[in-house]
Write a protein that holds these residues in place. Sequence first.
Motif, PDB file in Angstrom:
ATOM      1  N   LYS A  90       0.828  -1.199   0.000  1.00 40.23           N
ATOM      2  CA  LYS A  90       0.000   0.000   0.000  1.00 40.23           C
ATOM      3  C   LYS A  90       0.868   1.256   0.000  1.00 40.23           C
ATOM      4  CE  LYS A  90      -3.867   2.330   2.269  1.00 40.23           C
ATOM      5  NZ  LYS A  90      -4.862   2.304   3.362  1.00 40.23           N
ATOM      6  N   ALA A  91       1.998   1.199   0.702  1.00 39.90           N
ATOM      7  CA  ALA A  91       2.907   2.353   0.724  1.00 39.90           C
ATOM      8  C   ALA A  91       3.432   2.643  -0.680  1.00 39.90           C
ATOM      9  CB  ALA A  91       4.067   2.094   1.678  1.00 39.90           C
ATOM     10  N   TYR A  92       3.812   1.598  -1.417  1.00 40.77           N
ATOM     11  CA  TYR A  92       4.300   1.785  -2.782  1.00 40.77           C
ATOM     12  C   TYR A  92       3.217   2.372  -3.683  1.00 40.77           C
ATOM     13  CZ  TYR A  92       8.219  -1.258  -1.461  1.00 40.77           C
ATOM     14  OH  TYR A  92       9.310  -1.817  -0.854  1.00 40.77           O
ATOM     15  N   ARG A  93       2.008   1.816  -3.582  1.00 40.49           N
ATOM     16  CA  ARG A  93       0.912   2.289  -4.426  1.00 40.49           C
ATOM     17  C   ARG A  93       0.535   3.735  -4.075  1.00 40.49           C
ATOM     18  NH1 ARG A  93      -3.832   0.174  -3.973  1.00 40.49           N
ATOM     19  NH2 ARG A  93      -3.526  -1.009  -2.040  1.00 40.49           N
ATOM     20  N   THR A  94       0.614   4.078  -2.791  1.00 41.35           N
ATOM     21  CA  THR A  94       0.316   5.448  -2.374  1.00 41.35           C
ATOM     22  C   THR A  94       1.289   6.438  -2.997  1.00 41.35           C
ATOM     23  OG1 THR A  94      -0.604   4.688  -0.263  1.00 41.35           O
ATOM     24  CG2 THR A  94       0.105   6.993  -0.386  1.00 41.35           C
ATOM     25  N   PHE A  95       2.572   6.094  -2.967  1.00 37.36           N
ATOM     26  CA  PHE A  95       3.576   6.985  -3.540  1.00 37.36           C
ATOM     27  C   PHE A  95       3.376   7.145  -5.045  1.00 37.36           C
ATOM     28  CE2 PHE A  95       8.190   7.556  -4.925  1.00 37.36           C
ATOM     29  CZ  PHE A  95       8.147   8.929  -4.759  1.00 37.36           C
ATOM     30  N   ALA A  96       3.070   6.058  -5.735  1.00 40.28           N
ATOM     31  CA  ALA A  96       2.818   6.117  -7.176  1.00 40.28           C
ATOM     32  C   ALA A  96       1.633   7.032  -7.475  1.00 40.28           C
ATOM     33  CB  ALA A  96       2.565   4.716  -7.728  1.00 40.28           C
ATOM     34  N   HIS A  97       0.590   6.926  -6.660  1.00 36.89           N
ATOM     35  CA  HIS A  97      -0.576   7.795  -6.832  1.00 36.89           C
ATOM     36  C   HIS A  97      -0.217   9.261  -6.598  1.00 36.89           C
ATOM     37  CE1 HIS A  97      -2.987   4.193  -7.059  1.00 36.89           C
ATOM     38  NE2 HIS A  97      -4.109   4.898  -7.153  1.00 36.89           N
ATOM     39  N   GLN A  98       0.629   9.508  -5.617  1.00 32.33           N
ATOM     40  CA  GLN A  98       1.040  10.888  -5.344  1.00 32.33           C
ATOM     41  C   GLN A  98       1.757  11.503  -6.553  1.00 32.33           C
ATOM     42  OE1 GLN A  98       2.918   9.650  -1.457  1.00 32.33           O
ATOM     43  NE2 GLN A  98       2.198  11.667  -0.816  1.00 32.33           N
ATOM     44  N   ILE A  99       2.612  10.740  -7.188  1.00 36.85           N
ATOM     45  CA  ILE A  99       3.335  11.229  -8.366  1.00 36.85           C
ATOM     46  C   ILE A  99       2.361  11.564  -9.492  1.00 36.85           C
ATOM     47  CG2 ILE A  99       4.962  10.593 -10.197  1.00 36.85           C
ATOM     48  CD1 ILE A  99       6.424   8.857  -8.094  1.00 36.85           C
ATOM     49  N   MET A 100       1.449  10.642  -9.785  1.00 38.19           N
ATOM     50  CA  MET A 100       0.499  10.856 -10.885  1.00 38.19           C
ATOM     51  C   MET A 100      -0.413  12.044 -10.620  1.00 38.19           C
ATOM     52  SD  MET A 100      -0.578   6.967 -12.041  1.00 38.19           S
ATOM     53  CE  MET A 100      -1.166   6.439 -10.425  1.00 38.19           C
TER      54      MET A 100
END
Length: 446
Positions: A90-100
Amino acid sequence: MAVSSKELAKKDIKSLLIKQSIPSSIGILFMSVNILIDTIFVGRWIGSLAIAALSVVMPITFFISSMGMAIGIGGSSVLSRALGAGNKEKAYRTFAHQIMMTFIIASAFVVAGLFFGDEILYAFGAAGDIMVPAKAFFFPILLSVPFQAFCMMGNNVIRAEDKSKHAMNSMIVSAVANIVLDILFIKVLDMGIMGAAIATASSFVLCFAYIAWFFLFKSELKPKLSHFTFDKKLSWEIISMSFVTFARQGVISLLTVILNHTLYAQGGEHAVTVYGIISRMLMFALFPVLGITQGFLPIAGYNYGAKNYDRVRESIGMSIKYAGALAIIIFVIILTLAKPIVAVFTTDPEVIKDTPGALRWVFAASPIIAVQLVGAAYFQAAGKPIKALMLTLSKQGFFLIPLVLILPRFFGIFGVWVAFPIADVLSTIVTGIFLKKEMLTDLKKS
């Protein structure tokens, strides 16, 4: 999970707060000094009218780039709690969402600024002679806003990883670059307000370069391409927490519009210049208090996610204690040295005459603001967006804006200055009530 983030659940709270807050404070200090020196250079080398132009433009570009800050702080609340619960995916997916999300939203705002720049500048108070220098400063800065947005987003993610020294370094890079480039473009090349804009824009690009280097080579967050797919539930969780920060910045921008128009109506370009200096001091003087608040966020968020409520309570108490002590020291300095401080910014005798008294009134309630800042930050760290939103907006939105609209009708320009301490007192009382109730209920679980 990397050892550094696990330490948030194990190390002594005092040590953690110092470790998180000192780099955060230094980073904010450099950013504030950057803004401060920018204003001094502009005021002394270009003129006091240029300070008024900066007072109009910077809140606009900061509002746009604050989308990155909002996504950074809100997403990092989700990220910290995911790390605290041991959910690396979830931490990885959260960071990816923040970038997008940062890329899409910042780009959209820049396009809007390019098409409606004049209208936006006028709405923010670029009236009379302020419009020409404001336009010269606005458009170069606007093009660099996506870089600034990524810097603000990335900075908060870095702190959530418990690597606050790198967050500090990114702000130092930006500040030092801006000061050096200011001297080059304004003083040496004599490019005026345009030179100040190019220097500031270039500093954002260099900050972005450092942030990108960190995530490529130093970060524990290594999202894969598969993580860069929008997830509706996760997106909404990030947005709900990000909206707290974005709403605060939106209200601050609305406040700036109201202040600039009210001040212009009461005292013309001169009054806007006075507030331009005061607003820079508000950013600069409170840097250690804001640093403690930022240092507190990942500690509270991680331990709340790990259900270590005793540690959350301890972090709240300690943060308020230290931030409050620093706020008192800042208040005493402002009270005693207001006139010499103002004289650093400008040689205009009228500005030097009128600003110190206004500055003292604006800072009059600063000794108690720690409760409001830490209290609002706790609810954001704990993932409680409604309470966080209400408390974050309480000072500027619920109290200060109405007071600025009402008091000048009875007290003239003095009504603007006295509105600040009244709003501080009222918002602190409200936050204190909410925080005390929280500590007696939700944080009594352990």
